[in-house]
Write an enzyme that holds these catalytic residues in place. Sequence first.
Site, PDB file in Angstrom:
ATOM      1  N   LEU A 117      25.502  39.296  46.413  1.00 18.62           N
ATOM      2  CA  LEU A 117      26.763  37.883  45.792  1.00 18.62           C
ATOM      3  C   LEU A 117      27.300  36.782  47.081  1.00 18.62           C
ATOM      4  O   LEU A 117      27.435  37.142  47.373  1.00 18.62           O
ATOM      5  CB  LEU A 117      27.240  38.355  44.850  1.00 18.62           C
ATOM      6  CG  LEU A 117      27.355  39.425  44.018  1.00 18.62           C
ATOM      7  CD1 LEU A 117      28.913  39.228  42.809  1.00 18.62           C
ATOM      8  CD2 LEU A 117      25.753  39.047  43.144  1.00 18.62           C
TER       9      LEU A 117
ATOM     10  N   ALA B 227      27.625  33.437  45.639  1.00 20.72           N
ATOM     11  CA  ALA B 227      27.481  31.984  45.143  1.00 20.72           C
ATOM     12  C   ALA B 227      28.940  31.213  45.074  1.00 20.72           C
ATOM     13  O   ALA B 227      29.251  30.179  44.616  1.00 20.72           O
ATOM     14  CB  ALA B 227      26.980  32.399  43.307  1.00 20.72           C
TER      15      ALA B 227
ATOM     16  N   ARG C 161      38.956  28.369  50.532  1.00 22.24           N
ATOM     17  CA  ARG C 161      40.164  28.641  51.749  1.00 22.24           C
ATOM     18  C   ARG C 161      39.399  28.840  53.104  1.00 22.24           C
ATOM     19  O   ARG C 161      40.292  28.085  54.260  1.00 22.24           O
ATOM     20  CB  ARG C 161      40.683  30.344  51.442  1.00 22.24           C
ATOM     21  CG  ARG C 161      42.218  30.253  50.950  1.00 22.24           C
ATOM     22  CD  ARG C 161      42.970  31.287  50.574  1.00 22.24           C
ATOM     23  NE  ARG C 161      42.623  32.567  50.202  1.00 22.24           N
ATOM     24  CZ  ARG C 161      42.765  33.501  50.685  1.00 22.24           C
ATOM     25  NH1 ARG C 161      43.590  34.060  51.548  1.00 22.24           N
ATOM     26  NH2 ARG C 161      42.279  34.903  50.518  1.00 22.24           N
TER      27      ARG C 161
ATOM     28  N   GLN D 262      22.963  30.761  40.280  1.00 19.53           N
ATOM     29  CA  GLN D 262      24.121  31.249  39.205  1.00 19.53           C
ATOM     30  C   GLN D 262      24.843  29.403  39.106  1.00 19.53           C
ATOM     31  O   GLN D 262      25.858  29.094  40.361  1.00 19.53           O
ATOM     32  CB  GLN D 262      25.135  32.244  39.587  1.00 19.53           C
ATOM     33  CG  GLN D 262      25.899  31.985  38.649  1.00 19.53           C
ATOM     34  CD  GLN D 262      27.340  32.918  39.227  1.00 19.53           C
ATOM     35  OE1 GLN D 262      27.704  33.111  40.651  1.00 19.53           O
ATOM     36  NE2 GLN D 262      28.160  33.617  38.958  1.00 19.53           N
TER      37      GLN D 262
ATOM     38  N   ASP E 248      30.300  37.827  52.027  1.00 18.61           N
ATOM     39  CA  ASP E 248      31.447  37.662  52.694  1.00 18.61           C
ATOM     40  C   ASP E 248      31.643  39.224  52.912  1.00 18.61           C
ATOM     41  O   ASP E 248      32.708  38.757  53.695  1.00 18.61           O
ATOM     42  CB  ASP E 248      32.118  36.607  51.813  1.00 18.61           C
ATOM     43  CG  ASP E 248      32.955  37.076  50.963  1.00 18.61           C
ATOM     44  OD1 ASP E 248      32.457  38.126  50.468  1.00 18.61           O
ATOM     45  OD2 ASP E 248      33.899  36.512  49.687  1.00 18.61           O
TER      46      ASP E 248
ATOM     47  N   SER F 279      17.240  19.605 104.274  1.00 17.69           N
ATOM     48  CA  SER F 279      17.634  19.184 103.084  1.00 17.69           C
ATOM     49  C   SER F 279      17.216  18.417 102.854  1.00 17.69           C
ATOM     50  O   SER F 279      17.073  16.962 103.519  1.00 17.69           O
ATOM     51  CB  SER F 279      19.130  19.188 104.166  1.00 17.69           C
ATOM     52  OG  SER F 279      20.047  20.771 104.234  1.00 17.69           O
TER      53      SER F 279
HETATM   54  C1  UD1 Z   1      36.156  41.600  43.730  1.00 19.43           C
HETATM   55  C2  UD1 Z   1      36.092  43.076  42.581  1.00 19.43           C
HETATM   56  C3  UD1 Z   1      37.132  44.125  42.551  1.00 19.43           C
HETATM   57  C4  UD1 Z   1      37.039  44.507  44.083  1.00 19.43           C
HETATM   58  C5  UD1 Z   1      37.207  43.177  45.365  1.00 19.43           C
HETATM   59  C6  UD1 Z   1      36.727  43.311  46.485  1.00 19.43           C
HETATM   60  C7  UD1 Z   1      35.448  42.538  40.285  1.00 19.43           C
HETATM   61  C8  UD1 Z   1      35.289  42.065  39.168  1.00 19.43           C
HETATM   62  N1  UD1 Z   1      36.398  42.505  41.079  1.00 19.43           N
HETATM   63  O1  UD1 Z   1      37.256  41.228  43.157  1.00 19.43           O
HETATM   64  O2  UD1 Z   1      37.505  44.965  41.967  1.00 19.43           O
HETATM   65  O3  UD1 Z   1      38.111  45.028  44.362  1.00 19.43           O
HETATM   66  O4  UD1 Z   1      36.062  42.237  45.029  1.00 19.43           O
HETATM   67  O5  UD1 Z   1      36.783  42.246  47.334  1.00 19.43           O
HETATM   68  O6  UD1 Z   1      34.377  42.544  40.515  1.00 19.43           O
HETATM   69  N2  UD1 Z   1      30.896  35.267  43.246  1.00 19.43           N
HETATM   70  C9  UD1 Z   1      30.136  35.329  42.643  1.00 19.43           C
HETATM   71  N3  UD1 Z   1      30.083  34.886  41.525  1.00 19.43           N
HETATM   72  C10 UD1 Z   1      30.645  34.936  40.510  1.00 19.43           C
HETATM   73  C11 UD1 Z   1      31.370  35.063  41.125  1.00 19.43           C
HETATM   74  C12 UD1 Z   1      31.568  35.674  42.789  1.00 19.43           C
HETATM   75  O7  UD1 Z   1      28.730  35.604  43.584  1.00 19.43           O
HETATM   76  O8  UD1 Z   1      30.207  34.225  39.714  1.00 19.43           O
HETATM   77  C13 UD1 Z   1      31.150  36.043  44.153  1.00 19.43           C
HETATM   78  C14 UD1 Z   1      32.153  35.394  45.643  1.00 19.43           C
HETATM   79  O9  UD1 Z   1      31.634  34.448  45.978  1.00 19.43           O
HETATM   80  C15 UD1 Z   1      32.764  36.595  46.624  1.00 19.43           C
HETATM   81  C16 UD1 Z   1      32.288  37.945  45.828  1.00 19.43           C
HETATM   82  O10 UD1 Z   1      31.570  37.544  44.639  1.00 19.43           O
HETATM   83  O11 UD1 Z   1      31.521  37.005  47.627  1.00 19.43           O
HETATM   84  C17 UD1 Z   1      34.121  38.635  44.748  1.00 19.43           C
HETATM   85  O12 UD1 Z   1      34.114  37.849  44.396  1.00 19.43           O
HETATM   86  P1  UD1 Z   1      35.694  37.614  43.866  1.00 19.43           P
HETATM   87  O13 UD1 Z   1      35.955  36.904  42.803  1.00 19.43           O
HETATM   88  O14 UD1 Z   1      36.186  36.906  44.524  1.00 19.43           O
HETATM   89  O15 UD1 Z   1      35.536  38.990  43.036  1.00 19.43           O
HETATM   90  P2  UD1 Z   1      37.267  39.829  43.549  1.00 19.43           P
HETATM   91  O16 UD1 Z   1      39.016  38.754  43.232  1.00 19.43           O
HETATM   92  O17 UD1 Z   1      37.750  39.610  45.209  1.00 19.43           O
END
Ligand code: UD1
Length: 455
Positions: A8, A10, A15, A73, A102, A403
């Site tokens: 993932l 997207a 930040r 996505q 990430d 030189s």
């Molecule tokens: C997610 C987990 C959480 C876990 C945490 C660890 C879920 C619902 N929660 O939360 O349980 O403890 O990761 O860091 O999965 N991303 C996409 N598309 C989207 C949404 C997210 O590609 O539509 C990617 C983001 O770029 C990111 C990653 O997925 O790299 C995590 O997404 P984020 O929304 O940050 O999840 P957390 O709230 O951190």
Amino acid sequence: MSLEIVILAAGKGTRMKSSLPKVLHPLAGKSMLEWTIEAALKVGAEKVHVVIGHGAEQIQQAITIPQVNWVEQREQKGTGHAVAQALPHIAETSTVAVLYGDVPLISATTLQDLITRVGQQRLALLTANLQDPSGYGRIVRSEQGQVTAIVEQKDASAEQLAIDEINTGILAASGASLHRWLPALKADNAQGEYYLTDIVAMAVAEGHEVVVSQPASVLEIQGVNSRVQLQTLERALQQQRAQRLMEGGVTLADASRIDIRGDLRCASDVSIDVNCVFEGQVEIAEYCTIGPNCVLIDCKIERGAVIKANSIVEGSVVGADAVIGPFARLRPGTDLAEGVRIGNFVEVKKSSFAKGSKANHLSYIGDSTVGSEVNIGAGTITCNYDGVNKHQTVIGDKAFIGSNTALVAPVNVGAEATVGAGSTITGNIAEGELAVARAKQRNIEGWHRPTKKQS
Ligand code: UD1
Ligand code: CA
């Protein structure tokens, strides 16, 4: 069963405050996304689906790993929705692991361990017990200790917030299960998102077992949301690499002042002073000494060689017991044999020096073949470029170049030939000859210095 990995990537990465998509920011010289893709390939993934949204075009241009299947996505509706975008490409018969662009330092060993736990009726989660679990989803277990659900921080009760076992986000499931579960996800939660984590409760409802595995190091599960976190991870990784070098018999003047942005291989009894940077593939043999502030890129340093302070060595081979620098620059295509000396402010490019030859001061040697025991005087320049083409200079064994000589290529200097200082050499010199090509000195007798006019 074939292995497919979904990464993932997207999310926006607000930040980071950057025009560069977050997953392209480098960690130890390689983008975070590349780190993750490489981990996926190391465990033998047949397909690597990378889900992209923000900065999709930039990411696709930057990453040229052929095994990647890009999945778009368009709107970020949650981690479950993100994995669902890859679903049409995923075989029912496969095992699927989910990683994050990430979370760069996930190791192949940890990932492999997680994958081996998956079954048709078994979901595997990577979890960790953290002193400060805030922000993460919590692993909810039954009284018997069975995992029953993951609850997000924002949806958790006070009791659940006290759980210190967290969801790293990394998990593995069978392709068939994902095909059933992902389309059934609902966004009825605090964030209005499709949570990937809700598949845990679905698995439990179907009577599947939920198993967990934990990483060897917490660095492996660290996500990066800001440049501060990126830097923290970078330092931790460098510290770990420094530690391994020292354990392998390398002396580091300061383990916190070395940067390895590639693959550095050192034999024992190598000594590295402060502030050196290593990039690409670098190999250093026994008893070599690297002085402070050196940059070594894609090079091989043979036994006992000394690279003195502030030298830059790229795409070169430095022979045994050679002495380079201080302030030397070896550019790609340089091949120096045993005992060669390249001194301060000498630049060498696409040239070979045979055993024991020296260019100790202020020279440019390019596109040249230098024999053995040659002495190249201070300020010697090979004029290798006529504005259109590059030309070769060949200098025979034991030649002596005075030189401030300009060697206008193409030109041959025979073995044991001598060039007078200040010469501009435009024609070949035969073996043993002396060439002097400069204006003759004229002395004027009875000449007087001008005197100051009286006003
Ligand atoms: C997610 C987990 C959480 C876990 C945490 C660890 C879920 C619902 N929660 O939360 O349980 O403890 O990761 O860091 O999965 N991303 C996409 N598309 C989207 C949404 C997210 O590609 O539509 C990617 C983001 O770029 C990111 C990653 O997925 O790299 C995590 O997404 P984020 O929304 O940050 O999840 P957390 O709230 O951190
Ligand atoms: Ca996150």
